[in-house]
Design an enzyme around this catalytic site. Structure first.
Site, PDB file in Angstrom:
ATOM      1  N   ALA A 281       0.769  -1.297   0.068  1.00 55.31           N
ATOM      2  CA  ALA A 281       0.133  -0.083   0.090  1.00 55.31           C
ATOM      3  C   ALA A 281       0.811   1.149   0.061  1.00 55.31           C
ATOM      4  CB  ALA A 281      -1.117  -0.158   1.335  1.00 55.31           C
ATOM      5  N   ILE A 283       3.651   1.723  -1.350  1.00 52.52           N
ATOM      6  CA  ILE A 283       4.412   1.976  -2.463  1.00 52.52           C
ATOM      7  C   ILE A 283       3.674   1.948  -3.752  1.00 52.52           C
ATOM      8  CG2 ILE A 283       6.438   1.116  -3.983  1.00 52.52           C
ATOM      9  CD1 ILE A 283       7.370  -0.545  -1.432  1.00 52.52           C
ATOM     10  N   GLU A 285       3.334   1.116  -6.834  1.00 54.98           N
ATOM     11  CA  GLU A 285       4.149   0.222  -7.827  1.00 54.98           C
ATOM     12  C   GLU A 285       4.276   0.631  -9.389  1.00 54.98           C
ATOM     13  OE1 GLU A 285       2.767  -1.960  -4.213  1.00 54.98           O
ATOM     14  OE2 GLU A 285       1.529  -0.645  -5.847  1.00 54.98           O
ATOM     15  N   ASP A 327      26.378  27.246 -27.877  1.00 54.69           N
ATOM     16  CA  ASP A 327      27.382  27.668 -28.712  1.00 54.69           C
ATOM     17  C   ASP A 327      26.804  28.452 -30.036  1.00 54.69           C
ATOM     18  OD1 ASP A 327      30.059  26.934 -30.421  1.00 54.69           O
ATOM     19  OD2 ASP A 327      28.799  25.609 -31.600  1.00 54.69           O
ATOM     20  N   ASN A 718      -1.939   6.312  -2.229  1.00 58.05           N
ATOM     21  CA  ASN A 718      -0.958   5.292  -1.302  1.00 58.05           C
ATOM     22  C   ASN A 718      -1.335   5.533   0.182  1.00 58.05           C
ATOM     23  OD1 ASN A 718       0.909   5.298  -4.009  1.00 58.05           O
ATOM     24  ND2 ASN A 718       0.621   3.377  -3.027  1.00 58.05           N
ATOM     25  N   GLU A 721      -4.447   4.250   0.984  1.00 61.85           N
ATOM     26  CA  GLU A 721      -4.333   2.674   1.389  1.00 61.85           C
ATOM     27  C   GLU A 721      -3.708   2.270   2.710  1.00 61.85           C
ATOM     28  OE1 GLU A 721      -3.833   2.302  -3.544  1.00 61.85           O
ATOM     29  OE2 GLU A 721      -2.320   1.655  -1.961  1.00 61.85           O
ATOM     30  N   ASN A 749      -3.721   0.488  -7.276  1.00 66.52           N
ATOM     31  CA  ASN A 749      -2.379   1.304  -7.886  1.00 66.52           C
ATOM     32  C   ASN A 749      -2.296   1.259  -9.128  1.00 66.52           C
ATOM     33  OD1 ASN A 749      -1.943   2.089  -5.326  1.00 66.52           O
ATOM     34  ND2 ASN A 749      -0.128   0.554  -4.757  1.00 66.52           N
ATOM     35  N   ASP A 753      -6.245   3.679 -10.256  1.00 70.99           N
ATOM     36  CA  ASP A 753      -5.527   4.562 -10.009  1.00 70.99           C
ATOM     37  C   ASP A 753      -4.520   5.245 -11.206  1.00 70.99           C
ATOM     38  OD1 ASP A 753      -4.485   7.362  -8.577  1.00 70.99           O
ATOM     39  OD2 ASP A 753      -2.688   6.126  -8.190  1.00 70.99           O
TER      40      ASP A 753
END
Length: 914
Positions: A281, A283, A285, A327, A718, A721, A749, A753
Site C-alpha cells: 500500500a 509503494i 508500484e 554554442d 497510497n 491505502e 495502484n 489509479d
C-alpha cells in the site's frame, strides 16, 4: 608527445621527432607502433547487459516489493507473490531498456577518422591505413582529406582546413609553416598545425605527424568524454528522493504496526500479512512505469515540434532549465557566411538582406535612395568579386549550396541578389586567363580577366588595409579619382576628392569592424597585352578601388525572439564559443544575449587565470565566453551547476561533446551536428533551430506540472491505502480485520489509479506556464505545499474507506463483503479526487470537460473495477462479493464528499496546504 609544436620551426620539429622529408624507415615505423600503439581512440568498457539489468534492482522501491514477493511466496499467498513479481519485472525491464541504449560517442569519434592516409616512407609515397600512423610520419595533405592525426605543417600551398567541429571557428583556417612566437595560443589560432578529423577544404601541403590516437586533440576530447561524470538530471534526483522517502515511510509504518501487533499478542502470520499489505500500500508500484509512459508521450509531442529526446528523464529537465549555455557557430548562427553590408567609393552603404547562402534577399540602400544596380562601382565590385573567386554556387533540389571557401561563396550569393552570376558574365565574354591565389603573406588574391571586347584587366580582392596601400585611385559616381593632388588655378587643394574617398573607406572599415564583419575590398587595374606575363608583385599595384563588403556568419532570424522568450521565462542565455571575442560579442548584442553594460565577455585566456571560486563568482554576470577550449566549456558548465543552476548546453561540434555530456541537458543540432555531439546529447534539434528549445522548455514545464499532478494523485491513493489499514489496526485492536487485501491494493495502484492518472499526462497547460521563474535544481516534487495536500487528502480518503468498511461489518455483512465495500469506496474516492488533482487551485476553477482523455479513463477504470466486483473471475481472483446496487450507489456518492468538502474549504479560506 605533448609539446608546443607550433613554437618550433620546421627544422626543430623534424629534429625533435627524429624524422626527415624522406619519411621514416619501415623499421622505425614498427618500433614506434610498439611504443605508441595504434592510431585509434580508446574507450572504457561499459556494463554488460546482465550488469545493467541487475543494477535496476538497486532501486529502494524494487527492493521492498521484492521482499514483499518473497514473503508472499513463503506464506502461501501465491497470487499476490506472482502479481508483485510481475510488477517488479516490468519496472526493471523498462529501466533496463532505457539504459541499454548506451552512449555511442566514442564510436562516433572513431567513425570520423580517415580510413586511409597518404604518407612518405623510405622516400616513397604510399597509402597506409590511418590506424598505422605514428609520430614522425610525413603526411601528404590534399584537398578533401580528413586529417588522420595531429600534424605540424611543413609546407602549405593555399592550404585551408575546416576546423569548425573542433574549435568552433566559423571559417576554414588558412595554414602556413612558420613558427609562432607566443607560448600560449588557443587551438583556433594555431595556424601552423592540423588536427585529427578536420577537413581540408582547399590547397595542399605536407605535415609531420606530432600526435596519434589519444595523444591528439580529438583524443584529448575523447579522454574528457570518458572521464566526464554524467550528472543525474533533476528529475532523476527527485525520483530518487521520492523512492528513498517512500522506503523509509514503508519500513517505519511496517515497524510500528508490527510492534503494535506483537503488543496485542497477534500471531506472527497475521503480523506478516498485515506488513505485506502495508508495504504494497505504501509503494506506488506503477510509479516508474507511469512516469516513463508520461515522459514518452511528452517525447512524442516534442518530436512533432522538431525536438527529439534521447533520454526520457531529460524531458522534464527542460522545464527546470535556468541557464542555456549555447554554442555560437551553427546554433545561434546559420553556419553560412553572408554579405551583410556593402560600401562604394561614393560613400554609399547598403544593408544586404537574406539568410546565409539562400538567394532570397536584396541590397537595401542605407541613408540614400540609390539601388545597388544603379551604382557602377558596386556592380563592377560584384563583378570583380565573382571573377576573382574559386568557390562554386549551385541550387540542388531547391537548396542553395556553396562548394569551396564560404566567404567567397558569400560574394557569389551577394552578386546573384542583383542578378549577376558567373554564367551571365561568361555569356558577356568575361574569361579568367590567369590566377594569383590568395596567400597570407600578401593578404590578397587576383586574376587576369579578358572581357567581351578583348580588353584585359586585373580583378583583385583582399584585406582593406592592403588594398588601400596598393591603390592609386578610387571609382566614385562612375569617375576615377586619382590620389595625386587636384590643382585648381595655381593652388593645390588641401583636401582632394580622392583624400575624402580614403577617409570614407577608413570610416567604413571601422564601422564594419565594430559590427564584427569580416571586411574585403575589391578593385581593378586595366592591363595591356605586354603586362599579361608579369608576376603578381608587379601587377597588384596602382589599383582602382571599387568598394567594400562586410561578411559574417549571421544569426538565425528566429533567434532574437527565442532569446527574448527565454528572458521572459527567467532563463539566462550564455554564449560559449571558440570564436573571437569581438565577433561573439557583436552577435550577442545583436540577438539580445548582452543586454546591458553589466553583462561581461570573458575569454579563454582570462579563464585560465581564474581559479574555480573566481569563476563561480563571475558566472552569473557573464553573457559571453569566447575563444574557449573543450576544457573551458566543461568547466563553465560545472560552474553553473555549482551555482545551483540547471544548465542546458547546446552545440554541434566535437569540441562541444564533453560539455554536452556533463550538462543537465545536452542539446545537439540534428542537421549540422556531428555524430559525436548527437550521441553525447539528451535532446536533438531536428531543425537546428534555437527557438525549438523554447518550445521544448514550454513542453518540459508542462510535463513537470503533469507529473506533479500524477504524483499527487498516486501518492494520495497510497496514503489512503496505508491509512485505511492503520485505522483498522489502531481502532479494531487484536480482532483487526484487513480492510484491503494486497491484491486489491495492487489493482487500485495499477488500474483504478494508474490508468486515469495517465490521462493527467496530457492535461492542458496552466495559463502562467511561461511566466513563472524556473525551478532550482534542489526544488522538490513536494514543494508549494504539495506534500501537505497529499497527506491531508490521503487521510480523508482512507478515513472514508475505513468508515465504509466499519459500517459494513457493523451491519452484519461478511468480512469479504466489507472488504469489497472498502475497495469500492477507495476506488470511487480516488476517481473523484482525480478532478481535483488536475489543477493547482481547486476543481471549482477547472472545467471538467477540457480533458476528454481523463473522462474516458475514469469511465474505463470504473467499468473495469466493477468487473472485479461483479464477475465470477474477478470475485475468484480478488476475493470480492457482489455489492447491493443501493450500496454501490451510496458508495459512489459518499466517495465524492472528501474531495468536494476539502476543495470547498480551500476555495473559501484560500488555505494552501489543503
Amino acid at each position: 608527445m605533448k609539446n608546443n609544436w607550433f613554437n618550433k620551426t620546421t627544422k626543430e620539429t623534424l629534429q625533435a621527432l627524429n624524422s626527415s622529408n624522406e619519411g621514416l624507415l619501415h623499421e622505425e615505423v614498427a618500433q614506434r607502433q610498439q611504443q605508441y600503439g595504434k592510431n585509434e581512440l580508446q574507450e572504457n568498457q561499459g556494463k554488460t547487459p546482465l550488469e545493467l539489468f541487475l543494477h535496476q534492482f538497486k532501486n529502494p522501491l524494487i527492493l521492498i516489493l521484492a521482499i514483499g514477493a518473497l514473503v508472499s511466496f513463503a506464506t502461501g499467498h501465491l497470487i499476490d507473490a506472482i502479481a508483485i513479481s510481475a510488477i517488479i519485472l516490468i519496472n526493471a525491464g523498462i529501466a533496463f531498456w532505457q539504459e541499454l541504449k548506451a552512449q555511442k560517442s566514442m564510436q562516433a569519434l572513431k567513425d570520423m577518422a580517415a580510413p586511409m592516409s597518404l604518407v612518405i616512407r623510405n622516400g616513397e609515397v604510399i597509402d597506409v591505413p590511418a590506424s598505422e600512423l605514428v609520430p614522425g610520419d610525413m603526411l601528404k595533405i590534399q584537398t578533401g582529406d580528413i586529417l588522420a592525426a595531429d600534424v605540424r605543417i611543413l609546407e602549405a600551398h593555399n592550404l585551408n582546413i575546416d576546423e569548425a567541429a573542433l574549435t568552433g571557428e566559423s571559417e576554414p583556417v588558412e595554414k602556413h609553416a612558420e613558427a609562432l612566437q607566443e607560448k600560449e595560443i588557443p587551438l583556433g589560432d594555431q595556424n601552423n598545425m592540423g588536427f585529427m578529423t578536420t577537413i581540408v577544404t582547399s590547397g595542399h601541403g605536407l605535415g609531420v605527424v606530432t600526435g596519434t590516437g589519444m595523444q591528439t586533440e580529438v583524443g584529448h576530447i575523447a579522454d574528457l568524454m570518458s572521464s566526464t561524470e554524467e550528472v543525474k538530471t533533476p528529475m532523476q534526483v527527485r525520483m530518487d528522493t521520492i523512492a528513498k522517502s517512500l522506503m523509509f515511510v514503508a519500513l517505519g509504518v511496517v515497524a510500528v504496526v508490527a510492534g503494535i501487533g506483537l503488543f496485542y499478542g497477534m500471531a506472527w502470520l497475521e503480523v506478516i500479512n498485515t506488513s505485506i499489505s502495508l508495504s504494497v500500500a505504501a509503494i506506488p508500484e506503477g510509479l516508474p512505469t507511469i512516469v516513463s509512459i508520461v515522459l514518452t508521450m511528452g517525447s512524442v509531442k516534442m518530436a512533432k515540434s522538431n525536438a527529439l529526446a534521447r533520454q526520457l528523464s531529460a524531458i522534464e529537465t527542460l522545464g527546470s532549465t535556468t541557464v542555456i549555455c549555447s554554442d555560437k557557430t551553427g546554433t545561434l548562427t546559420q553556419n553560412q557566411m553572408q554579405v551583410m553590408k556593402s560600401y562604394d567609393g561614393a560613400g554609399r552603404y547598403w544593408n544586404v538582406s537574406g539568410e546565409g547562402f539562400d538567394l532570397k534577399g536584396e541590397f537595401q540602400p542605407a541613408g540614400h535612395q540609390v539601388p545597388a544596380n544603379e551604382s557602377l562601382e558596386m556592380m563592377m565590385g560584384l563583378t570583380v568579386a565573382s571573377l576573382c573567386n574559386d568557390a562554386e554556387h549551385k541550387v540542388t533540389n531547391g537548396e542553395s549550396q556553396v562548394r569551396g571557401n564560404p566567404t567567397e561563396g558569400a560574394l557569389l550569393v551577394a552578386a546573384a541578389k542583383v542578378e549577376l552570376d558567373l554564367e551571365t558574365l561568361t555569356q558577356k565574354g568575361y574569361q579568367v586567363i590567369k590566377k594569383f591565389p590568395f596567400d597570407s603573406a600578401r593578404k590578397m588574391a587576383s586574376v587576369i580577366v579578358k572581357d567581351g571586347e578583348g580588353n584585359h584587366f586585373l580583378a583583385a580582392k583582399g584585406a582593406p588595409d592592403v588594398m588601400l596601400n596598393h591603390a592609386s585611385g578610387f571609382m566614385a559616381d562612375g569617375k576615377v579619382l586619382s590620389l595625386s593632388p587636384q590643382v585648381q588655378g595655381s593652388q593645390a587643394l588641401a583636401t582632394s576628392p580622392a583624400d575624402e574617398c580614403v577617409a570614407g573607406y577608413h570610416q567604413a572599415i571601422d564601422q564594419f569592424a565594430n559590427d564584427a564583419l569580416r571586411t574585403l575590398a575589391v578593385g581593378f587595374r586595366e592591363l595591356d597585352e605586354s603586362q599579361l606575363d608579369k608576376k603578381y608583385e608587379e601587377l597588384e599595384k596602382d589599383l582602382t578601388l571599387l568598394g567594400l563588403f562586410g561578411i559574417m556568419d549571421p544569426p538565425r532570424p528566429e533567434v532574437r525572439q527565442a532569446i527574448e522568450d527565454c528572458f521572459s521565462a527567467g532563463i539566462r542565455t550564455v554564449m560559449i564559443t571558440g570564436d573571437h571575442a569581438l565577433t561573439a560579442a557583436a552577435i550577442a548584442r545583436d540577438i539580445g544575449i548582452i543586454r546591458s553594460d553589466d553583462d561581461k565577455v570573458v575569454t579563454g585566456a582570462e579563464l585560465d587565470q581564474m581559479d574555480d571560486d573566481e569563476l563561480y563568482a563571475i558566472c552569473p554576470n557573464v553573457a559571453v565566453f569566447a575563444r574557449v577550449t573543450p576544457e573551458h566549456k566543461l568547466r563553465i558548465v560545472k560552474a553553473q551547476q555549482h551555482n545551483n543552476e540547471v544548465a542546458s548546453m547546446t552545440g554541434d561540434g566535437v569540441n562541444d561533446a564533453p560539455a554536452l555530456r556533463r550538462a543537465d541537458i545536452g542539446v545537439a543540432m540534428g542537421i549540422t551536428g556531428t555524430s559525436v555531439a548527437k550521441d553525447s546529447s539528451d535532446l536533438i534539434l531536428l531543425d537546428d533551430n534555437f527557438s525549438t528549445i523554447v518550445k521544448a522548455v514550454r513542453q518540459g514545464r508542462q510535463i513537470f506540472d503533469n507529473l506533479c499532478k500524477f504524483i499527487r494523485q498516486a501518492l494520495t491513493a497510497n496514503v489512503g491505502e496505508v491509512s485505511v489499514i492503520l485505522f483498522a489496526f489502531l481502532l479494531m485492536g487484536p480482532e483487526m480485520v484487513l480492510p484491503l487485501t494486497p491484491l486489491m491494493i495492487l489493482w487500485i495502484n495499477l488500474v483504478s489509479d494508474g490508468l486515469p492518472a495517465l490521462a493527467l499526462g496530457v492535461e492542458p497547460e496552466e495559463q502562467d506556464l511561461m511566466e513563472r521563474q524556473p525551478r532550482k535544481r534542489n526544488a522538490s516534487f513536494f514543494g508549494n505545499h504539495l506534500g501537505s495536500r497529499i497527506v491531508c487528502r490521503g487521510l480523508a480518503l482512507g478515513g472514508a474507506s475505513y468508515l465504509a468498511f466499519s459500517w459494513s461489518l457493523g451491519a452484519g455483512h461478511s468480512e469479504m463483503y466489507a472488504q469489497t465495500v472498502a475497495f469500492a469506496m477507495l476506488i470511487f474516492a480516488q476517481l473523484w479526487h482525480l478532478f481535483d488533482s488536475r489543477t493547482f487551485t481547486t476543481l471549482f476553477r477547472k472545467n471538467p470537460f477540457t480533458n476528454k482523455y481523463l473522462l474516458g479513463a475514469v469511465a474505463l477504470s470504473a467499468g473495469l473495477s466493477l468487473g472485479v466486483i461483479y464477475t465470477s473471475m474477478g470475485q475468484a481472483v480478488f476475493m470480492t462479493e457482489a455489492l447491493q446496487l443501493t450500496h454501490l450507489l451510496g458508495i459512489a456518492l459518499a466517495a465524492a464528499l472528501p474531495t468536494f468538502l476539502l476543495s470547498g474549504v480551500k476555495e473559501v479560506t484560500k488555505i494552501k496546504w489543503l
